[in-house]
Design an enzyme around this catalytic site. Structure first.
Site, mmCIF file in Angstrom:
data_model
loop_
_atom_site.group_PDB
_atom_site.id
_atom_site.type_symbol
_atom_site.label_atom_id
_atom_site.label_comp_id
_atom_site.label_asym_id
_atom_site.label_seq_id
_atom_site.Cartn_x
_atom_site.Cartn_y
_atom_site.Cartn_z
ATOM 1 N N ARG A 65 1.250 -0.909 -0.131
ATOM 2 C CA ARG A 65 -0.355 -0.186 -0.079
ATOM 3 C C ARG A 65 1.105 0.996 -0.319
ATOM 4 N NH1 ARG A 65 -2.758 -1.814 5.175
ATOM 5 N NH2 ARG A 65 -0.920 -1.977 5.863
ATOM 6 N N LYS A 174 -0.233 -18.290 6.934
ATOM 7 C CA LYS A 174 -0.616 -18.832 7.694
ATOM 8 C C LYS A 174 -0.963 -18.002 8.425
ATOM 9 C CE LYS A 174 1.901 -18.585 10.424
ATOM 10 N NZ LYS A 174 3.128 -17.751 11.255
ATOM 11 N N ASP A 203 3.582 -23.911 4.729
ATOM 12 C CA ASP A 203 4.161 -23.642 6.296
ATOM 13 C C ASP A 203 6.248 -23.651 5.937
ATOM 14 O OD1 ASP A 203 5.484 -24.902 8.382
ATOM 15 O OD2 ASP A 203 3.386 -25.203 8.960
ATOM 16 N N HIS A 204 6.236 -22.875 6.677
ATOM 17 C CA HIS A 204 8.167 -22.549 6.583
ATOM 18 C C HIS A 204 8.807 -23.921 7.111
ATOM 19 C CE1 HIS A 204 8.131 -20.131 9.677
ATOM 20 N NE2 HIS A 204 9.411 -20.553 9.852
ATOM 21 N N LYS A 208 12.267 -27.102 6.158
ATOM 22 C CA LYS A 208 13.814 -26.944 6.791
ATOM 23 C C LYS A 208 14.502 -28.134 6.523
ATOM 24 C CE LYS A 208 12.252 -23.478 10.041
ATOM 25 N NZ LYS A 208 13.140 -22.265 10.337
ATOM 26 N N GLU A 242 11.552 -19.148 20.883
ATOM 27 C CA GLU A 242 12.477 -18.231 19.745
ATOM 28 C C GLU A 242 12.515 -16.962 21.439
ATOM 29 O OE1 GLU A 242 10.150 -16.529 16.438
ATOM 30 O OE2 GLU A 242 8.767 -17.564 17.835
ATOM 31 N N ASP A 261 -0.260 -19.199 15.471
ATOM 32 C CA ASP A 261 1.043 -18.414 14.636
ATOM 33 C C ASP A 261 1.579 -19.681 14.536
ATOM 34 O OD1 ASP A 261 2.148 -15.970 14.156
ATOM 35 O OD2 ASP A 261 3.756 -16.432 15.431
ATOM 36 N N HIS A 266 2.905 -24.972 12.048
ATOM 37 C CA HIS A 266 4.548 -25.561 12.478
ATOM 38 C C HIS A 266 4.657 -26.881 13.554
ATOM 39 C CE1 HIS A 266 5.018 -21.626 10.365
ATOM 40 N NE2 HIS A 266 5.363 -20.863 10.948
ATOM 41 N N LYS A 366 7.068 -17.408 22.640
ATOM 42 C CA LYS A 366 8.366 -16.326 22.578
ATOM 43 C C LYS A 366 9.502 -14.762 23.308
ATOM 44 C CE LYS A 366 5.980 -14.187 18.265
ATOM 45 N NZ LYS A 366 7.072 -15.158 16.797
HETATM 46 N N1 LIG Z 1 7.529 -12.621 10.068
HETATM 47 C C1 LIG Z 1 7.225 -14.024 10.014
HETATM 48 O O1 LIG Z 1 8.562 -14.144 10.528
HETATM 49 C C2 LIG Z 1 6.835 -15.077 9.026
HETATM 50 C C3 LIG Z 1 5.225 -14.488 8.980
HETATM 51 N N2 LIG Z 1 4.606 -15.724 8.407
HETATM 52 C C4 LIG Z 1 3.206 -15.222 7.170
HETATM 53 O O2 LIG Z 1 3.625 -14.118 6.944
HETATM 54 C C5 LIG Z 1 2.762 -13.402 6.295
HETATM 55 C C6 LIG Z 1 2.963 -11.576 6.476
HETATM 56 O O3 LIG Z 1 3.735 -11.250 8.202
HETATM 57 P P1 LIG Z 1 4.949 -10.610 8.238
HETATM 58 O O4 LIG Z 1 5.503 -10.295 7.072
HETATM 59 O O5 LIG Z 1 5.388 -10.157 9.361
HETATM 60 O O6 LIG Z 1 3.006 -9.375 7.852
HETATM 61 P P2 LIG Z 1 3.544 -7.474 8.664
HETATM 62 O O7 LIG Z 1 3.043 -7.898 9.591
HETATM 63 O O8 LIG Z 1 4.932 -7.704 8.442
HETATM 64 O O9 LIG Z 1 2.611 -7.200 7.159
HETATM 65 C C7 LIG Z 1 3.412 -7.361 6.034
HETATM 66 C C8 LIG Z 1 3.145 -6.461 5.147
HETATM 67 O O10 LIG Z 1 1.765 -6.132 4.785
HETATM 68 C C9 LIG Z 1 0.786 -4.973 4.438
HETATM 69 N N3 LIG Z 1 -0.058 -4.688 6.405
HETATM 70 C C10 LIG Z 1 0.071 -4.767 6.982
HETATM 71 N N4 LIG Z 1 -0.798 -4.734 8.421
HETATM 72 C C11 LIG Z 1 -1.654 -4.824 7.086
HETATM 73 C C12 LIG Z 1 -3.243 -4.697 7.578
HETATM 74 N N5 LIG Z 1 -4.143 -4.559 8.586
HETATM 75 N N6 LIG Z 1 -4.044 -4.110 6.508
HETATM 76 C C13 LIG Z 1 -3.295 -5.200 4.775
HETATM 77 N N7 LIG Z 1 -1.600 -5.255 5.148
HETATM 78 C C14 LIG Z 1 -1.250 -4.509 5.871
HETATM 79 C C15 LIG Z 1 2.790 -3.660 5.657
HETATM 80 O O11 LIG Z 1 2.347 -3.505 3.895
HETATM 81 P P3 LIG Z 1 1.665 -2.203 3.371
HETATM 82 O O12 LIG Z 1 1.707 -1.285 4.389
HETATM 83 O O13 LIG Z 1 3.164 -1.629 2.028
HETATM 84 O O14 LIG Z 1 0.384 -2.367 2.407
HETATM 85 C C16 LIG Z 1 3.309 -4.805 5.731
HETATM 86 O O15 LIG Z 1 4.359 -3.954 4.685
HETATM 87 C C17 LIG Z 1 1.451 -13.262 7.945
HETATM 88 O O16 LIG Z 1 0.299 -14.342 7.431
HETATM 89 C C18 LIG Z 1 2.981 -14.369 8.406
HETATM 90 O O17 LIG Z 1 1.568 -15.240 9.479
HETATM 91 C C19 LIG Z 1 5.037 -16.636 8.329
HETATM 92 C C20 LIG Z 1 6.423 -16.965 8.777
HETATM 93 C C21 LIG Z 1 7.098 -16.437 8.852
HETATM 94 O O1 LIG Z 2 5.220 -18.547 11.506
HETATM 95 C C1 LIG Z 2 6.650 -17.580 12.060
HETATM 96 O O2 LIG Z 2 7.282 -18.368 12.027
HETATM 97 C C2 LIG Z 2 8.350 -17.334 13.167
HETATM 98 C C3 LIG Z 2 9.264 -18.300 13.153
HETATM 99 O O3 LIG Z 2 10.129 -19.047 12.114
HETATM 100 P P1 LIG Z 2 11.100 -19.962 12.147
HETATM 101 O O4 LIG Z 2 12.041 -19.920 11.012
HETATM 102 O O5 LIG Z 2 12.343 -18.683 12.521
HETATM 103 O O6 LIG Z 2 11.691 -20.733 13.386
HETATM 104 C C4 LIG Z 2 7.666 -16.382 13.839
HETATM 105 O O7 LIG Z 2 8.927 -15.501 14.195
HETATM 106 C C5 LIG Z 2 6.473 -15.820 13.497
HETATM 107 O O8 LIG Z 2 5.753 -15.861 14.266
HETATM 108 C C6 LIG Z 2 5.436 -16.635 12.930
HETATM 109 O O9 LIG Z 2 4.634 -16.131 12.167
#
Ligand SMILES: NC(=O)C1=CN([C@@H]2O[C@H](COP(=O)(O)OP(=O)(O)OC[C@H]3O[C@@H](n4cnc5c(N)ncnc54)[C@H](OP(=O)(O)O)[C@@H]3O)[C@@H](O)[C@H]2O)C=CC1
Ligand SMILES: O=C1O[C@H](COP(=O)(O)O)[C@@H](O)[C@H](O)[C@H]1O
Length: 428
Positions: A65, A174, A203-204, A208, A242, A261, A266, A366
């Site tokens: 966005r 997810k 599911d990452h 692994k 974590e 989460d 996982h 966490k």
């Molecule tokens: N972070 C992790 O380690 C992991 C995350 N995931 C999954 O990946 C997905 C993304 O996670 P993550 O990157 O941490 O999330 P973030 O909270 O960092 O959000 C990702 C992007 O989505 C947009 N965004 C954030 N909030 C909203 C909202 N309320 N409505 C619309 N857009 C929004 C923003 O981009 P912009 O404002 O530019 O649009 C933001 O940079 C999730 O489904 C999470 O469960 C899975 C595995 C690991």
């Molecule tokens: O899916 C998620 O995984 C990460 C942890 O991933 P890892 O590969 O570093 O073990 C977690 O931090 C995050 O909250 C969750 O959305």
């Protein structure tokens, strides 16, 4: 490829082909300014480049966005690799990807933004003079999964090159719904736009190495399989701990908590891979069928506060490496009335022939003391006839610990004689 990079390959890979012939591809990441993109997706793409596994023609488009200039996005991703990649940034390799990287801004529910994205991709194909596979990675909070999928349908991008090798693919993060009903609803939206072979519910943890190795360890080594049951195993303990807190992700995390989460996805994948029966083959459907069977055998949880099967908790403020850190309630984006857990532990009973009476203890949290993901298989003790006299015989239960991260490997706890005239025993 420079020799130092080739050296970084696992020794088991020496002599094996590096190229799997991936077709020309455009990857679009929705939510590209976010945590997952920086921490995992872009470093993974860089590492595919290092391993020579990216297609010759590869484009990466970030979507979000906030307006971000192309060059600013490239710099953000350079920094992400420098901070999070397991291998150092190699500018020569990364430049090949970097020059084909751009950012497209727009709302996830804004159809015009998807139409202009489609035009951009069509133009890339035109310039290249051939069709390309489009891969849409939805890396946003779940609240916008559905509008993105619908817009991929209405803009025609979902159907591009369908029924060919270059058919569009969609990767969905997810949590996949909040409950059964919303997961079914999300599936319905996906199936209304994409055909099943185009869909990847990711599911990452399954990517692994150590998790993929679980099936190999269990079913290719005949020394473990005869012991892998209620006759010999006392309990199984699965930990995904974590040390990080929620950081900038409070808005998303507070709607999920540790249960949605980490546990339901996982951790449950680790339970399934540890407990399932051998599949009839290695094809994905056979593995899925065995996972479903074992998950169906898990008994409903008792939720009583005292003596139940589940514990929920959350972190408070404290010190990490001597530095003060906030408690969960003080983190950015956490509502005052939040009751979300950052830690969950539960005892599962798997009521089938192999596992009846063997508790599976699973936990994830966490801001734990250290980062460690592992599966510990604790075996039953032998009858205590010979070595059971307190200190002299410090006998431990045999335990096999499969360490998933950060240190990968398998450790077996065994008992042995301490050298000397006297028979003393300790575990090692
Ligand atoms: N972070 C992790 O380690 C992991 C995350 N995931 C999954 O990946 C997905 C993304 O996670 P993550 O990157 O941490 O999330 P973030 O909270 O960092 O959000 C990702 C992007 O989505 C947009 N965004 C954030 N909030 C909203 C909202 N309320 N409505 C619309 N857009 C929004 C923003 O981009 P912009 O404002 O530019 O649009 C933001 O940079 C999730 O489904 C999470 O469960 C899975 C595995 C690991
Ligand atoms: O899916 C998620 O995984 C990460 C942890 O991933 P890892 O590969 O570093 O073990 C977690 O931090 C995050 O909250 C969750 O959305």
């Amino acid at each position: 490829m420079s020799p130092d990079i080739d050296e970084a390959r696992h020794p088991f890979l020496k002599g094996l082909s590096k190229h799997r012939g991936a077709p020309p591809t455009v990857v679009v990441i929705f939510g590209a300014s976010g945590d997952l993109t920086a921490r995992k997706l872009v470093p993974a793409i860089f590492n595919l480049g290092v391993d020579n596994l990216l297609p010759g023609e590869f484009h990466l488009i970030g979507f979000g966005r906030k307006p971000i200039a192309d060059e600013d996005f490239r710099v953000m991703m350079d920094e992400a690799i420098a901070e999070h990649s397991r291998r150092p940034l190699n500018k020569e390799i990364w430049e090949r990807v970097r020059q084909n990287m751009s950012y497209h801004s727009g709302g996830y529910d804004e159809s015009a933004a998807f139409d202009s994205l489609a035009e951009k991709i069509n133009q890339i194909e035109k310039d290249l003079g051939r069709d390309m596979q489009r891969m849409f990675y939805i890396s946003t909070p779940p609240s916008v999964f559905e509008p993105i999928i619908e817009n991929l349908g209405s803009s025609g991008m979902a159907q591009a090159h369908v029924h060919t090798k270059l058919a569009s693919k969609v990767v969905i993060e997810k949590p996949f719904g909040r409950d059964l009903e919303s997961a079914r609803e999300l599936n319905k939206v996906i199936n209304g736009v994409f055909e099943e072979p185009q869909v990847y519910r990711i599911d990452h943890y399954l990517g692994k190495e150590t998790v993929q190795d679980l099936l190999v360890q269990r079913f290719s080594n005949s020394i473990f399989e005869p012991l892998w049951n209620r006759e010999y195993i006392d309990c199984v303990q699965i930990t995904v701990a974590e040390s990080l807190g929620v950081g900038s992700r409070g808005g998303y995390y507070d709607t999920s908590g540790a249960l949605r989460d980490m546990i339901q996805n996982h951790t449950m994948q680790l339970v399934a891979l540890t407990a399932m029966e051998p599949p009839v083959s290695l094809d994905p459907e056979s593995i899925r069928d065995e996972k479903v069977k074992v998950i169906k055998a898990i008994q409903p949880l008792k939720l009583d506060v005292d003596g139940g099967d589940v514990v929920r908790a959350r972190y408070t403020n404290g010190l990490v490496k001597g530095e003060p850190v906030k408690g969960y309630a003080e983190e950015q984006g956490i509502p005052e009335d939040s009751s979300t857990e950052t830690y969950a532990a539960m005892r599962l009973a798997i009521n089938n022939w192999r596992w009846q009476g063997v508790p599976f203890y699973i936990r994830s949290g966490k801001r734990m003391a250290r980062r460690a993901s592992e599966i510990a298989i604790q075996f039953k003790r032998p009858p205590g006839i010979l070595f059971s006299e307190g200190d002299k015989f410090n006998v431990a239960a045999n335990t096999m610990v499969i360490s998933i991260q950060p240190d990968e490997g398998v450790t077996i706890v065994m008992n042995s004689k301490i050298p000397g005239l006297e028979t003393r025993v300790r575990n090692l």
